[in-house]
Design an enzyme around this catalytic site. Structure first.
Site, PDB file in Angstrom:
ATOM      1  CD  GLU A 103      -1.194  -0.528   3.593  1.00 12.18           C
ATOM      2  OE1 GLU A 103      -2.150  -1.425   3.472  1.00 12.18           O
ATOM      3  OE2 GLU A 103      -0.963  -0.253   4.842  1.00 12.18           O
TER       4      GLU A 103
ATOM      5  CG  HIS B 101      -2.634  -0.619   7.714  1.00 12.01           C
ATOM      6  ND1 HIS B 101      -2.765  -1.133   6.651  1.00 12.01           N
ATOM      7  CD2 HIS B 101      -3.250  -0.921   8.611  1.00 12.01           C
ATOM      8  CE1 HIS B 101      -3.197  -2.246   6.678  1.00 12.01           C
ATOM      9  NE2 HIS B 101      -3.769  -2.179   7.958  1.00 12.01           N
TER      10      HIS B 101
END
Lengths: 298, 372
Positions: free
Chosen positions: A209, A247
Site C-alpha cells: 500500500e 494503518h
C-alpha cells in the site's frame, strides 16, 4: 517444513481467556494447529476450549514444549508479553494487535533479533501455511495448499486476495501478514528472503500500500538474477496526500510513497503488477506460469 | 500527529536544546507588549508542514509591519488550517542554516538520524545524509560523526551536531515522537546552534502513556469536519474524501482497495471509513448515521471481509439497521469472511442482497449513482 510453522509446531496463546483468545483457539485447532497451552494472567482458569492454561509463559512452555506464541494482549502490555515469550524460549512469536507505540515495536524487534527468533507483527492476522497449520485468525476457507507465497501489509486485503486465488485454483505455500505498522518484527525484505529460501514456494505475491518504503525491497529483490517470479498489488491510488489511511504507515508524505511511484518501480524491476483487484488473479497467474517456464528451461 | 512549532520548541528547550526567546500571541494587539526589539519573525502556528513556502512566516522591521503581518496571518489558512496563535521571535542574524532530524525508518527497524549541510525551505531538493541506526541503543556518536565527516568540513560544527543528535534521540524516546525535525538549525556567529523551527510528530498510539498526546489528539479531532470528529470519537477510522459513494468497510487495505475500484469506475469515494476498530452494533449504526446525513453521499457500499470479525453477527446488525433506518439512500452489500455461510442465511431472511464479488457490488453502486 514451510517457512515459519507446520503441523509439528506447538503453539501457546497468551491471553487465551478473552473472547478473542477463545475464538482463535477453537479456530486454530479446527485447522489442525497444535494449540498445546494458554496463558491468562489474572484469571483463575485451568482450561480454556480444552487447552490447559498456565500461570505464566515459562510454566506453559516448559510443561508443553511450546515454541510458538500467539499474543492477544492489549497494546500497553504487548511489549512485556513478547519479552516473556522470548524468555520462555519461543522461536516464532505473532503479535496481531494494532495501536502499538512505534517505540515498543522497535524494542520487540531488537529483542527478537537478539534471541535469534522471529516476530510477526504488530497489526497482522498472523501467518498460515495452507493445509498444514496457522498461527493467527485469518479465515481458513480462503486458503488452499499450493506454490504461491503471499506477503501482505493488510489483513483484510490478504483474505480477499487469498479467496480470489483459491477460487481461481492458485494455491498458496504460505501467507505472511507482515502488518501495517512502520516498524515490523518481520519486514518485507526479511519475509521475501524467507520465501526465497523456501522450497515450497515457486513464486511470490506481494500486497502493499501507500506510505513507507518497503515495497522497494521487493523491487530490489525482483531485480536479482536468482529471484523467483513476483507479482504485486499496491492499493491506495485514490488516497489523498498527507492523510493516514487507517494503518499507521499508510500515509503519502512524499512522491516515493505514492501508489504510482511504487507500481512503476516494481514494473521496472520485472514484477507483474496488478492495476487493481480486478486483474489480481491475472498477475498471480503470470508469476506462476513464469515459474513453470523457468523450471522447464532448466 | 504534528504539534505546533511553539509546543515543539518548549519540548526542545526543556531538553537542553537552544531555541529563540519568543512569545505566543492570540491577537495582533498583543504585539504591543513585545519588548525584545526589531526586526522580528511572525510565524503562523499550524499543525502541518509546508508553512514556510505557503507564506506563513513573515519578517517585520517595526511595530507597524508586525501588526500588519499578524493581521494577515490570522486571516489566512495554511495547508487548510487557520492559525489560532502566532509565534513572535527576534529575527536573528546567523552564519549558516543546516538541517538535523530524527525519524522512524521502517527499513532500519527503528530510527534514522538525518543531516543536511544546507537547511531551509528547499531542503527536500537534495536528499539529506541518513544514519539509520534502528533501536535507540544502537546510536553511536562515532558512527554518526564518521558519516558526517564526508559532507561536513567544519569539525567544530560536527561535534555540536553529534551532541545535539544525542539529545534529539533522548527527546524522541522520552515523548514517543515519530519525527523531530529542526529546519533550519542556525549556526550562530559564535558557532553555537539555535533551533529556529521545530517540527515534532507524536506517536498517536502512545497516547495511553502521555497525557499531552491524548490532549493533542482531542484537539486535533475537534478541528475535523463534524462527521469525521464523530466517527473518530466513536472509534471508527474516517478520512473525508468528498465523493458520491459512501463506504462502510473493514480493514485499511480492503478499504483502500475498494476506494481504488470506485475511482477506477469514474466516481469518487465519499470517505475512507474503516469500522474494524469498532465492529459493534454501535459502530455500524454510527457509520450509517453519518453517511445518511451527508447530502453528497448518494449510495452506500458495505464492503467487509471479516477475519476476526464474525460476519453472521455483522449481517444481523445490518438487518437491524436497515429495518430502523429512515434514509432512502440505496445500500449495496458485499460481505464475506468468517461465518459467511450463516451470514448469507441471515441476509436472506432480512431481505438483503449480498453481492457475490466486490466488483459486482461496486458496479451496481456506480450504476445507481449514474442514474439521473
Amino acid at each position: 517444513m514451510s517457512v515459519l510453522i507446520d503441523q509439528s509446531a506447538r503453539v501457546v496463546i497468551q491471553g487465551i481467556g478473552g473472547n478473542f483468545g477463545r475464538f482463535s483457539a477453537r479456530d486454530m485447532v479446527a485447522y489442525g494447529t497444535q494449540v498445546v497451552a494458554g496463558v491468562a494472567p489474572g484469571r483463575n482458569a485451568r482450561e480454556v476450549e480444552g487447552v490447559p492454561v498456565f500461570e505464566d509463559m515459562r510454566a506453559a512452555c516448559s510443561a508443553t514444549g511450546a515454541q510458538a506464541a500467539l499474543i492477544y494482549v492489549p497494546a500497553p502490555g504487548a511489549l512485556d508479553a513478547v519479552l516473556e515469550a522470548l524468555d520462555a524460549g519461543c522461536r516464532v512469536v505473532v503479535y496481531p494487535g494494532d495501536g502499538l507505540p512505534v517505540q515498543d515495536a522497535i524494542d520487540m524487534r531488537a529483542a527478537t533479533h537478539r534471541d535469534g527468533a522471529v516476530l510477526i507483527g504488530p497489526n497482522t492476522p498472523g501467518v498460515i501455511s495452507p493445509g498444514k497449520a496457522k498461527l493467527g485468525f485469518m479465515p481458513s476457507f480462503c486458503y488452499m495448499p499450493g506454490k504461491l507465497g503471499v506477503i501482505s501489509r493488510s489483513g483484510s486485503l490478504s483474505y480477499e486476495v487469498a479467496w480470489r486465488l483459491t477460487t481461481a485454483g492458485i494455491g498458496q505455500s504460505s501467507a505472511i501478514g507482515i502488518g501495517g505498522d512502520p516498524v515490523k518484527g518481520l519486514n518485507a525484505a526479511e519475509a521475501i528472503e524467507l520465501l526465497h529460501n523456501d522450497p515450497d514456494t515457486e513464486a511470490m505475491l506481494y500486497l502493499g500500500e501507500i506510505g513507507g518504503n518497503e515495497e522497494y525491497a521487493l523491487a530490489r529483490y525482483a531485480a536479482r538474477a536468482d529471484a523467483k517470479p513476483t507479482a504485486a498489488l499496491i492499493v491506495g491510488s485514490a488516497a489523498p496526500r498527507g492523510k493516514k489511511m487507517g494503518h499507521a504507515a499508510a500515509l503519502v508524505g512524499s512522491q516515493v510513497d505514492t501508489q504510482a511511484a511504487k507500481a512503476e518501480a516494481l514494473r521496472k524491476a520485472g514484477v507483474h503488477v496488478a492495476n487493481s483487484l480486478r486483474d489480481l488473479v491475472l498477475v498471480a497467474q503470470h508469476a506462476m506460469s513464469q515459474s513453470e517456464k523457468e523450471v522447464l528451461d532448466t | 500527529m504534528m504539534i505546533t512549532e511553539h509546543k515543539g520548541k518548549l519540548l526542545l528547550g526543556t531538553h537542553g536544546i537552544a531555541v529563540p526567546h519568543g512569545s505566543l500571541i492570540r491577537e495582533p494587539n498583543q504585539l504591543r507588549s513585545w519588548r525584545n526589539g526589531f526586526p522580528i519573525a511572525v510565524k503562523a502556528q499550524v499543525s502541518s508542514g509546508g508553512r514556510g513556502r505557503a507564506g506563513g512566516v513573515l519578517r517585520a522591521a517595526n511595530m507597524e509591519e508586525a501588526e500588519a503581518a499578524a493581521q494577515r496571518l490570522f486571516e489566512n489558512d495554511f495547508s487548510g488550517e487557520r492559525p489560532q496563535t502566532l509565534l513572535v521571535e527576534p529575527w536573528l542574524d546567523h552564519a549558516r542554516e543546516i538541517y538535523l532530524g530524527i525519524t522512524v525508518d521502517g527499513m532500519a527497524g527503528g530510527y534514522a538520524m538525518l543531516y543536511a549541510p544546507a537547511g531551509g525551505v528547499e531542503v527536500e531538493q537534495q536528499a539529506p545524509l541518513e544514519y539509520p541506526f534502528g533501536a535507540p541503543r544502537n546510536f553511536k556518536a562515532h558512527g554518526f560523526r564518521r558519516l558526517l565527516a564526508d559532507i561536513e568540513q567544519d569539525c567544530a560544527l560536527r561535534e555540536r551536531v553529534v551532541a545535539l543528535a544525542r539529545r534529539l534521540l533522548f527527546l524522541a524516546t522520552a515523548i514517543d515522537a515519530i519525527t523531530i525535525e529542526i529546519n533550519p538549525l542556525a549556526v550562530m556567529p559564535d558557532g553555537k546552534l539555535l533551533a529556529l523551527d521545530a517540527k515534532i510528530v507524536l506517536d498517536e498510539a502512545a497516547a495511553f502513556r502521555h497525557a499531552e498526546t491524548s490532549d493533542e489528539l482531542e484537539r486535533a479531532r475537534k478541528k475535523e469536519r463534524p462527521a469525521v470528529a464523530k466517527a473518530l470519537a466513536g472509534n471508527l477510522m474516517m478520512v473525508w474524501l468528498g465523493g458520491e459513494v459512501g463506504l462502510v468497510s473493514g480493514g485499511a487495505g480492503m478499504t483502500m482497495a475498494a476506494m481504488d475500484l470506485i475511482a477506477d469506475a469514474g466516481l469518487k469515494p465519499a470517505c475512507f471509513l474503516d469500522c474494524s476498530s469498532n465492529p459493534t452494533p454501535a459502530g455500524y449504526q454510527l457509520a450509517f448515521k453519518l453517511l445518511d446525513a451527508e447530502p453528497e453521499v448518494r449510495a452506500i457500499l458495505v464492503s467487509i471481509f471479516g477475519g476476526g470479525t464474525h460476519m453472521d453477527r455483522v449481517a444481523r446488525v445490518m438487518g437491524d439497521i436497515m429495518k430502523k433506518r429512515r434514509s432512502r439512500k440505496p445500500v449495496f452489500f458485499r460481505m464475506n469472511g468468517t461465518g459467511r455461510d450463516k451470514a448469507d442465511a441471515v441476509m436472506r431472511e432480512a431481505g438483503l442482497y449480498n453481492y457475490p464479488t466486490l466488483e459486482s457490488a461496486i458496479d451496481a453502486a456506480v450504476a445507481e449513482v449514474r442514474t439521473p
